[in-house]
Design a protein around this motif. Structure first.
Motif, mmCIF file in Angstrom:
data_model
loop_
_atom_site.group_PDB
_atom_site.id
_atom_site.type_symbol
_atom_site.label_atom_id
_atom_site.label_comp_id
_atom_site.label_asym_id
_atom_site.label_seq_id
_atom_site.Cartn_x
_atom_site.Cartn_y
_atom_site.Cartn_z
ATOM 1 N N ASN A 1 5.813 6.540 3.566
ATOM 2 C CA ASN A 1 4.958 7.170 2.556
ATOM 3 C C ASN A 1 3.988 6.154 1.955
ATOM 4 O O ASN A 1 4.367 5.023 1.651
ATOM 5 C CB ASN A 1 5.801 7.791 1.448
ATOM 6 C CG ASN A 1 6.562 9.014 1.933
ATOM 7 O OD1 ASN A 1 6.110 9.701 2.843
ATOM 8 N ND2 ASN A 1 7.705 9.283 1.338
ATOM 9 N N ARG A 2 2.751 6.568 1.787
ATOM 10 C CA ARG A 2 1.703 5.717 1.228
ATOM 11 C C ARG A 2 1.117 6.377 -0.014
ATOM 12 O O ARG A 2 1.375 7.528 -0.308
ATOM 13 C CB ARG A 2 0.589 5.479 2.277
ATOM 14 C CG ARG A 2 1.078 4.707 3.498
ATOM 15 C CD ARG A 2 1.417 3.278 3.113
ATOM 16 N NE ARG A 2 1.905 2.498 4.248
ATOM 17 C CZ ARG A 2 3.190 2.306 4.519
ATOM 18 N NH1 ARG A 2 4.110 2.887 3.738
ATOM 19 N NH2 ARG A 2 3.552 1.566 5.538
ATOM 20 N N TYR A 3 0.311 5.589 -0.731
ATOM 21 C CA TYR A 3 -0.317 6.120 -1.933
ATOM 22 C C TYR A 3 -1.175 7.341 -1.621
ATOM 23 O O TYR A 3 -1.376 8.203 -2.475
ATOM 24 C CB TYR A 3 -1.178 5.043 -2.596
ATOM 25 C CG TYR A 3 -0.380 3.882 -3.145
ATOM 26 C CD1 TYR A 3 0.843 4.078 -3.754
ATOM 27 C CD2 TYR A 3 -0.867 2.579 -3.045
ATOM 28 C CE1 TYR A 3 1.586 3.028 -4.255
ATOM 29 C CE2 TYR A 3 -0.135 1.506 -3.545
ATOM 30 C CZ TYR A 3 1.092 1.739 -4.158
ATOM 31 O OH TYR A 3 1.805 0.692 -4.651
ATOM 32 N N SER A 4 -1.706 7.397 -0.415
ATOM 33 C CA SER A 4 -2.560 8.524 -0.031
ATOM 34 C C SER A 4 -1.761 9.785 0.254
ATOM 35 O O SER A 4 -2.332 10.866 0.388
ATOM 36 C CB SER A 4 -3.389 8.144 1.203
ATOM 37 O OG SER A 4 -2.541 7.766 2.281
ATOM 38 N N THR A 5 -0.430 9.668 0.353
ATOM 39 C CA THR A 5 0.409 10.836 0.615
ATOM 40 C C THR A 5 0.413 11.736 -0.615
ATOM 41 O O THR A 5 0.714 11.286 -1.717
ATOM 42 C CB THR A 5 1.848 10.412 0.958
ATOM 43 O OG1 THR A 5 1.823 9.485 2.045
ATOM 44 C CG2 THR A 5 2.673 11.632 1.358
ATOM 45 N N GLY A 6 0.107 12.974 -0.442
ATOM 46 C CA GLY A 6 0.008 13.882 -1.577
ATOM 47 C C GLY A 6 1.364 14.306 -2.117
ATOM 48 O O GLY A 6 2.360 14.349 -1.389
ATOM 49 N N SER B 1 0.813 -1.210 0.000
ATOM 50 C CA SER B 1 0.000 0.000 0.000
ATOM 51 C C SER B 1 0.850 1.266 0.000
ATOM 52 O O SER B 1 0.304 2.366 0.095
ATOM 53 C CB SER B 1 -0.905 0.003 1.233
ATOM 54 O OG SER B 1 -0.124 -0.051 2.420
ATOM 55 N N GLY B 2 2.169 1.130 -0.092
ATOM 56 C CA GLY B 2 3.025 2.299 -0.082
ATOM 57 C C GLY B 2 4.425 1.972 -0.527
ATOM 58 O O GLY B 2 4.668 0.989 -1.219
ATOM 59 N N CYS C 1 8.848 5.341 -3.800
ATOM 60 C CA CYS C 1 8.270 6.677 -3.935
ATOM 61 C C CYS C 1 9.315 7.682 -4.399
ATOM 62 O O CYS C 1 10.527 7.463 -4.271
ATOM 63 C CB CYS C 1 7.617 7.122 -2.627
ATOM 64 S SG CYS C 1 8.770 7.619 -1.329
#
Length: 214
Positions: free
Chosen positions: A11-16, A2-3, A58
């Motif tokens: 850091n995850r995919y939801s991190t902008g 998921s990250g 990332c």
């Protein structure tokens, strides 16, 4: 995953504001060498293919914030990590790389200018576009973009094949579940019928016995 797969990175995919890159893959020497360098950099050389294909790195681990396909660029391989001590300012590496590129571009443009005599266009003759030498910087950029598109195509093709295989597997599982469901329905009806006949027989036997006593 998921990250980001880098050790210690949260850091995850939801991190902008971040991009997530796949581990490089492909049959060509350039791709296999880049893949090897990435796995060494993130200390995941012992990973198998199943883990690698789902792993993402990332953009926080690249000096410029994005990966590069230029093998002379510091961002050809991720290099910004919590677990490594930077010997020098990462931005200094990027500055040297840009200066080197500018010098190479200037030298290439000067060489093209000196080797290409000026030609005047007239109604009778004007040099064709394909006769005009392409500057080295433009050529390198086009070649880099071509490599990027080729790698994206390979990744999309592999994702498509994976999704198609998963879809086929899901279809077979659904088909098997339907078969079992139908089998259970048939067995249930058969059991109900047998139970009904058994109870009916017991009732008739009991009734006969009661009538026999009179």
């Amino acid at each position: 995953m998921s990250g980001c797969c880098v050790y210690g990175c949260t850091n995850r995919y939801s991190t902008g504001g971040l991009k997530f890159y796949r581990i490089p893959r492909g049959p060509r020497p350039f791709q296999s060498n880049r893949r090897r360098l990435w796995l060494q950099a993130i200390k995941r050389v012992d990973w198998n293919e199943d883990i690698i294909k789902n792993a993402r790195v990332c953009s926080a681990h690249f000096i410029s914030g994005k990966a590069s396909l230029d093998s002379s660029s510091p961002d050809f391989v991720p290099s910004v990590f919590m677990y490594t001590k930077q010997r020098q300012n990462p931005n200094a590496k990027m500055d040297r790389y840009h200066r080197k590129r500018r010098r190479a571009d200037t030298a290439a443009n000067q060489r093209v200018t000196s080797e290409t005599p000026e030609q005047e266009c007239s109604m009778d003759h004007c040099p064709a576009e394909e006769d005009i030498p392409v500057p080295k910087r433009e050529y390198d950029d086009l070649n880099l973009r071509y490599s990027q598109l080729q790698e994206e195509y390979v990744n999309l093709r592999q994702e498509f094949d994976t999704l198609r295989a998963e879809n086929e597997q899901a279809f077979l599982q659904k088909k098997e579940l339907n078969r079992r469901h139908n089998m259970v329905k048939v067995m249930s009806r058969s059991l109900v019928r047998e139970l009904f006949n058994h109870l009916k027989t017991q009732f008739l036997t009991l009734l006969f016995n009661l009538l026999s006593t009179f």
